[in-house]
Design a protein around this motif. Structure first.
Motif, PDB file in Angstrom:
ATOM      1  N   TYR A 106       0.856  -1.190   0.000  1.00 40.14           N
ATOM      2  CA  TYR A 106       0.000   0.000   0.000  1.00 40.14           C
ATOM      3  C   TYR A 106       0.892   1.239   0.000  1.00 40.14           C
ATOM      4  O   TYR A 106       2.028   1.204   0.466  1.00 40.14           O
ATOM      5  CB  TYR A 106      -0.837   0.073   1.279  1.00 40.14           C
ATOM      6  N   GLN A 120       0.477   5.233   1.531  1.00 41.21           N
ATOM      7  CA  GLN A 120      -0.345   6.034   2.423  1.00 41.21           C
ATOM      8  C   GLN A 120      -0.030   7.494   2.216  1.00 41.21           C
ATOM      9  O   GLN A 120       1.128   7.910   2.347  1.00 41.21           O
ATOM     10  CB  GLN A 120      -0.085   5.654   3.886  1.00 41.21           C
ATOM     11  N   GLY A 137      -4.944  12.379   3.797  1.00 47.21           N
ATOM     12  CA  GLY A 137      -6.247  12.648   3.202  1.00 47.21           C
ATOM     13  C   GLY A 137      -6.736  11.589   2.231  1.00 47.21           C
ATOM     14  O   GLY A 137      -7.884  11.630   1.796  1.00 47.21           O
ATOM     15  N   LEU A 138      -5.855  10.649   1.894  1.00 44.20           N
ATOM     16  CA  LEU A 138      -6.237   9.600   0.938  1.00 44.20           C
ATOM     17  C   LEU A 138      -6.271   8.227   1.584  1.00 44.20           C
ATOM     18  O   LEU A 138      -6.705   7.255   0.958  1.00 44.20           O
ATOM     19  CB  LEU A 138      -5.271   9.586  -0.249  1.00 44.20           C
ATOM     20  N   GLY A 139      -5.782   8.104   2.802  1.00 42.49           N
ATOM     21  CA  GLY A 139      -5.775   6.811   3.464  1.00 42.49           C
ATOM     22  C   GLY A 139      -4.775   5.861   2.820  1.00 42.49           C
ATOM     23  O   GLY A 139      -3.748   6.287   2.281  1.00 42.49           O
ATOM     24  N   LEU A 140      -5.082   4.585   2.872  1.00 38.68           N
ATOM     25  CA  LEU A 140      -4.229   3.559   2.277  1.00 38.68           C
ATOM     26  C   LEU A 140      -4.814   3.150   0.932  1.00 38.68           C
ATOM     27  O   LEU A 140      -6.006   2.862   0.833  1.00 38.68           O
ATOM     28  CB  LEU A 140      -4.159   2.325   3.174  1.00 38.68           C
ATOM     29  N   LEU A 155      -4.194   0.436  -2.299  1.00 41.25           N
ATOM     30  CA  LEU A 155      -3.529  -0.811  -2.643  1.00 41.25           C
ATOM     31  C   LEU A 155      -2.823  -0.687  -3.980  1.00 41.25           C
ATOM     32  O   LEU A 155      -3.441  -0.350  -4.992  1.00 41.25           O
ATOM     33  CB  LEU A 155      -4.565  -1.935  -2.678  1.00 41.25           C
ATOM     34  N   ASP A 211      -5.323  -0.972  -6.827  1.00 39.97           N
ATOM     35  CA  ASP A 211      -6.041   0.183  -7.337  1.00 39.97           C
ATOM     36  C   ASP A 211      -5.151   1.204  -8.036  1.00 39.97           C
ATOM     37  O   ASP A 211      -5.621   1.951  -8.893  1.00 39.97           O
ATOM     38  CB  ASP A 211      -6.785   0.867  -6.179  1.00 39.97           C
ATOM     39  N   MET A 228       4.537   7.282   2.055  1.00 41.42           N
ATOM     40  CA  MET A 228       4.800   6.212   3.007  1.00 41.42           C
ATOM     41  C   MET A 228       4.308   4.917   2.358  1.00 41.42           C
ATOM     42  O   MET A 228       3.160   4.844   1.896  1.00 41.42           O
ATOM     43  CB  MET A 228       4.049   6.454   4.315  1.00 41.42           C
ATOM     44  N   LEU A 264       3.585   0.882   2.858  1.00 38.59           N
ATOM     45  CA  LEU A 264       3.303  -0.115   3.885  1.00 38.59           C
ATOM     46  C   LEU A 264       3.112  -1.482   3.247  1.00 38.59           C
ATOM     47  O   LEU A 264       2.391  -1.623   2.263  1.00 38.59           O
ATOM     48  CB  LEU A 264       2.036   0.257   4.654  1.00 38.59           C
ATOM     49  N   PHE A 273       0.779  -5.606   9.505  1.00 39.71           N
ATOM     50  CA  PHE A 273       1.513  -4.579   8.783  1.00 39.71           C
ATOM     51  C   PHE A 273       2.957  -4.463   9.251  1.00 39.71           C
ATOM     52  O   PHE A 273       3.267  -4.657  10.431  1.00 39.71           O
ATOM     53  CB  PHE A 273       0.843  -3.215   8.972  1.00 39.71           C
ATOM     54  N   GLY A 283       6.582   0.311   7.809  1.00 41.82           N
ATOM     55  CA  GLY A 283       6.510   1.336   6.780  1.00 41.82           C
ATOM     56  C   GLY A 283       7.866   1.841   6.340  1.00 41.82           C
ATOM     57  O   GLY A 283       8.835   1.816   7.107  1.00 41.82           O
TER      58      GLY A 283
END
Lengths: 117, 116
Positions: free
Chosen positions: A35, A37, A40-43, A45, A59, A88, A90, A108, A111
């Motif tokens: 992922y 990170q 504002g967009l989160g994680l 894939l 994605d 970042m 992960l 997880f 990172g």
């Protein structure tokens, strides 16, 4: 305890460099995930793998590739790093294989914060 | 398509007060719901999950979450906040029909700030 390790906590690279991010898990998990990170967009894939030498696009796979030669190791490759890949990254793993074990949480790594100059 | 919404970018609460971090979801089948916490410069840690059964789920560090099917929500709660609870919290959902290799959909995260 499951342990997921990532090769670097912080990494600084230059635009156009080829970058390798390594992830290793020690619990014999079939599935591994990468992922990114961003605030504002989160994680989101990037890629995942449910077996050795198997990979599936997530994605946002553009600009990335992956390699899974051994069950415990899943590598993320930036073929030609660009500044918009500063993020970042992960890694995660989970048991279950292609059929999935939907009730199991993902484990997880710590990172890797990548900066591309 | 699966989706998760965390409507608050940040939640501020005083130490000792109850806290709530909101999450709503959308899936086609029965939802499997998760909460993760991320401390600064760390990876995500699993807090709790709802799979089936009791709507109130208890997890790590005194956190709990309530599954509400009619409101499609899974809010994270704690009766008395600690300064050490300050962190970034992520809600995630997976379609319970399984398959597709355990893909989780994550919300955008809520920053919890607990003031002493």
């Amino acid at each position: 305890d499951v342990k997921v390790t990532q090769s670097s906590r912080y990494l600084v690279k230059r635009t156009g460099e080829k970058v390798f991010l390594e992830c290793v898990q020690d619990m014999d998990h079939e599935n591994m995930f990468w992922y990114r990170q961003d605030p504002g967009l989160g994680l989101r894939l990037i890629y995942f793998s449910y077996d050795v030498k198997m990979k599936e696009k997530g994605d946002i796979p553009e600009g990335y590739s992956v390699s899974r030669e051994k069950k415990e190791r899943f590598s993320l490759i930036l073929e030609s790093a660009s500044t918009n890949q500063t993020s970042m990254y992960l890694c995660a793993s989970t048991p279950g294989g292609a059929s999935g074990t939907p009730s199991v949480s993902q484990f997880f790594g710590p990172g890797t914060r990548l900066t591309v100059l | 398509a699966q989706s998760v919404a965390q409507p608050e970018d940040q939640v501020n609460v005083a130490e000792g007060n109850p806290l709530t971090v909101k999450c709503t979801y959308s899936v086609s089948g029965n939802p499997y719901l998760f909460w993760y916490v991320q401390y600064p410069n760390r990876g995500l840690q699993f807090l709790l999950k709802y799979i089936t059964g009791d709507n109130l789920v208890k997890g790590s560090y005194g956190f709990e979450a309530e599954f509400n099917k009619s409101q499609t929500s899974f809010h994270l709660k704690k009766p008395s906040a600690l300064v050490s609870d300050s962190a970034l919290y992520f809600c995630a959902v997976r379609d319970g029909r399984g398959g597709a290799t355990n893909k989780l959909i994550f919300g955008t995260g809520t920053l919890l700030a607990v003031q002493p």
